[in-house]
Design a protein around this motif. Structure first.
Motif, PDB file in Angstrom:
ATOM      1  N   THR A 410       0.708  -1.318  -0.050  1.00 20.48           N
ATOM      2  CA  THR A 410       0.010  -0.097  -0.175  1.00 20.48           C
ATOM      3  C   THR A 410       0.871   1.350   0.183  1.00 20.48           C
ATOM      4  OG1 THR A 410      -1.734   1.179   1.160  1.00 20.48           O
ATOM      5  CG2 THR A 410      -0.008  -0.184   2.552  1.00 20.48           C
ATOM      6  N   PRO A 411       0.442   2.331  -0.724  1.00 17.02           N
ATOM      7  CA  PRO A 411       1.187   3.665  -1.054  1.00 17.02           C
ATOM      8  C   PRO A 411       1.292   4.424   0.334  1.00 17.02           C
ATOM      9  CG  PRO A 411      -0.699   3.773  -2.068  1.00 17.02           C
ATOM     10  CD  PRO A 411      -0.690   2.304  -1.268  1.00 17.02           C
ATOM     11  N   HIS A 412       0.460   4.215   1.348  1.00 15.48           N
ATOM     12  CA  HIS A 412       0.407   5.325   2.292  1.00 15.48           C
ATOM     13  C   HIS A 412      -0.059   4.604   3.680  1.00 15.48           C
ATOM     14  CE1 HIS A 412       0.541   9.528   3.685  1.00 15.48           C
ATOM     15  NE2 HIS A 412       0.784   9.780   2.469  1.00 15.48           N
ATOM     16  N   GLY A 413       0.032   5.380   4.805  1.00 12.72           N
ATOM     17  CA  GLY A 413      -0.287   5.009   6.103  1.00 12.72           C
ATOM     18  C   GLY A 413       0.747   4.779   7.046  1.00 12.72           C
ATOM     19  N   GLY A 414       2.158   4.851   6.567  1.00 17.40           N
ATOM     20  CA  GLY A 414       3.200   4.898   7.537  1.00 17.40           C
ATOM     21  C   GLY A 414       3.314   3.541   8.410  1.00 17.40           C
ATOM     22  N   LEU A 415       3.704   3.604   9.421  1.00 15.81           N
ATOM     23  CA  LEU A 415       3.831   2.364  10.504  1.00 15.81           C
ATOM     24  C   LEU A 415       2.563   1.648  10.608  1.00 15.81           C
ATOM     25  CD1 LEU A 415       7.122   2.762  12.748  1.00 15.81           C
ATOM     26  CD2 LEU A 415       6.943   1.430  10.629  1.00 15.81           C
ATOM     27  N   PHE A 416       1.333   2.593  10.483  1.00 10.86           N
ATOM     28  CA  PHE A 416       0.057   2.145  10.840  1.00 10.86           C
ATOM     29  C   PHE A 416      -0.470   0.973  10.129  1.00 10.86           C
ATOM     30  CE2 PHE A 416       0.360   6.438  12.488  1.00 10.86           C
ATOM     31  CZ  PHE A 416       0.085   6.333  13.894  1.00 10.86           C
TER      32      PHE A 416
END
Length: 455
Positions: A410-416
């Motif tokens: 997935t291209p976003h969300g960081g460590l979440f």
């Protein structure tokens, strides 16, 4: 002489928009009234009213059945009717406008342009428009694919199961729309509504031909500039202008772009994508380290600027080709600058001003969320020391991510995104890469940063 302005628009932007404008223009000419009309039709915004013209106008006629950014006219007398009324009774509307009592003119600087309709200029802006519309598909598709793996890494192969359904939705639908939407909205940014269909068609052909996101970019720019040129050279009477946008441009632009993709662009770009995919999947440790360092460093170089977005677009585009390593390096490189600055403010608070310490408190959350722009306040205050530290730290995080063969779906969300099963492979090593980059960044910032001025 009193000057009257008008705006015409209808939901489809075809007939009534231009018929209303023409009726008002003819009536104003017969009565020798100073007049200008803005049309918001299917071929885009034409004859736009300027802030200065609005400020000097005696009154405004809005002959529209849809939004025309009426806030521009605050403080001005307004006659508001449907577009059909302007076609039937243009003289009556002009008489009403002339009879109105003028109010204080609005300040020109306060006049906003309608959201989403402001013209963008330059290839970078057009590309980013396409990417912004593509991203929700990439995010949703990537996470749905990851969720299908909760039932087992190959559970989606059994038809009729929830795993197969999630894979069909994420991979078969969302990811299949990525390239067409990218191309379509690049073209839309260049040529507005008439560019959308040729761009979508060119993007779909790029996807079907195996040309991937690079082919979609070619298709989007080709469609956009072809349509823009056609809008300039094809001139029909206003009451026939709808034919331009719903028949002539879609037909000929789509045919031209389609033929170009099939016979000229698709083959070479498809070969390029296959070569790129083969090279990325066969990278040795040394080359993987180099690529990861480059992508990570680019993410930190201008923190949301063109270089950062170039690396990000590269990683996102490869997701559609089932290549997930570069995206992991990109996200690691994007998180590290902000996390490293946060750690530096914790370890060496006396080096930072009170404002920087406050920014550091928020930087931790921003870094975890993959919002690289959280580093900008620090870099702007001391760019020649901070930016090199960020670039090196992020480069190391990206290099280690590639060396550890981490993949990110997935291209976003960081460590979440770690909370989503199977969204990240080798997640302990991914954490190690990010921690290492963060630590290097914090140490270099502490060593290089100019000491806080003593009050």
């Amino acid at each position: 002489m009193k000057r009257i302005l008008a705006v015409t628009a209808c939901p489809t932007g075809i007939a009534h928009t231009y018929m209303a404008a023409e009726a008002l223009q003819q009536a104003a000419a017969e009565k020798q009234i100073a007049f200008k009309v803005e049309t918001r039709g299917a071929i885009g915004l034409e004859n736009e009213l300027t802030a200065g013209e609005i400020a000097e106008a005696h009154a405004i006629i809005i002959a529209a059945d849809t939004d025309v950014a009426e806030q521009r006219f605050d403080g001005k007398p307004v006659v508001k009717v449907g577009a059909a009324e302007a076609i039937k009774n243009p003289e009556v509307l002009l008489a009403r406008a002339l009879a109105m009592t003028p109010a204080a003119p609005a300040a020109p600087a306060a006049v906003p342009r309608p959201a989403g309709r402001e013209k963008k200029t330059g290839p970078y802006q057009h590309l980013m428009t396409g990417v912004s519309y593509m991203l929700p598909l990439v995010v949703a598709g990537g996470l749905l694919i990851a969720l299908s793996f909760v039932f087992g890494i190959e559970a989606f192969k059994e038809q009729g199961t929830m795993a197969a359904a999630l894979m069909d939705i994420g991979g078969g639908a969302a990811f299949a729309l990525m390239v067409p939407v990218l191309a379509g909205f690049i073209s839309f940014s260049i040529a507005e509504k008439p560019g959308l269909a040729p761009g979508l068609i060119g993007g779909m052909l790029a996807a079907n031909l195996g040309a991937g996101f690079i082919g979609g970019i070619f298709a989007g720019f080709l469609a956009g500039y072809v349509v823009r040129w056609m809008k300039k050279v094809i001139k029909l009477p206003k009451h026939l202008a709808g034919l331009t946008s719903i028949l002539i441009i879609p037909l000929f632009a789509s045919a031209f772009v389609g033929v170009a993709m099939i016979y000229v662009i698709g083959g070479p770009v498809s070969a390029l994508m296959k070569g790129l995919s083969g090279w990325l999947t066969s990278l040795g440790t040394g080359n993987a380290l180099l690529l990861g360092f480059l992508l990570g460093a680019m993410m930190a170089f201008d923190m949301g600027g063109p270089v950062n977005k170039a690396a990000y677009t590269f990683g996102v585009g490869l997701l559609g080709s089932n290549i997930y390593g570069p995206m992991a390096a990109v996200m690691a490189g994007g998180m590290t600058p902000v996390l490293g600055l946060w750690l530096a403010t914790v370890l060496r608070p006396k080096q930072f001003t009170a404002e920087e310490l406050e920014a550091g408190k928020a930087a931790g959350v921003l870094g975890l969320s993959f919002i690289t722009e959280g580093a900008i306040p620090f870099a702007a205050a001391d760019p020649f020391r901070i930016i090199p530290a960020l670039v090196i730290g992020s480069g190391i995080a990206g290099a280690l991510s590639m060396a550890f063969e981490v993949s990110l779906r997935t291209p976003h969300g960081g460590l979440f995104v770690l909370l989503i099963p199977n969204a990240v492979s080798q997640w302990p090593m991914y954490l190690l890469a990010i921690i290492a980059g963060t630590a290097v960044t914090a140490v270099l910032v502490s060593l290089l940063k100019r000491k806080k001025a003593v009050a």
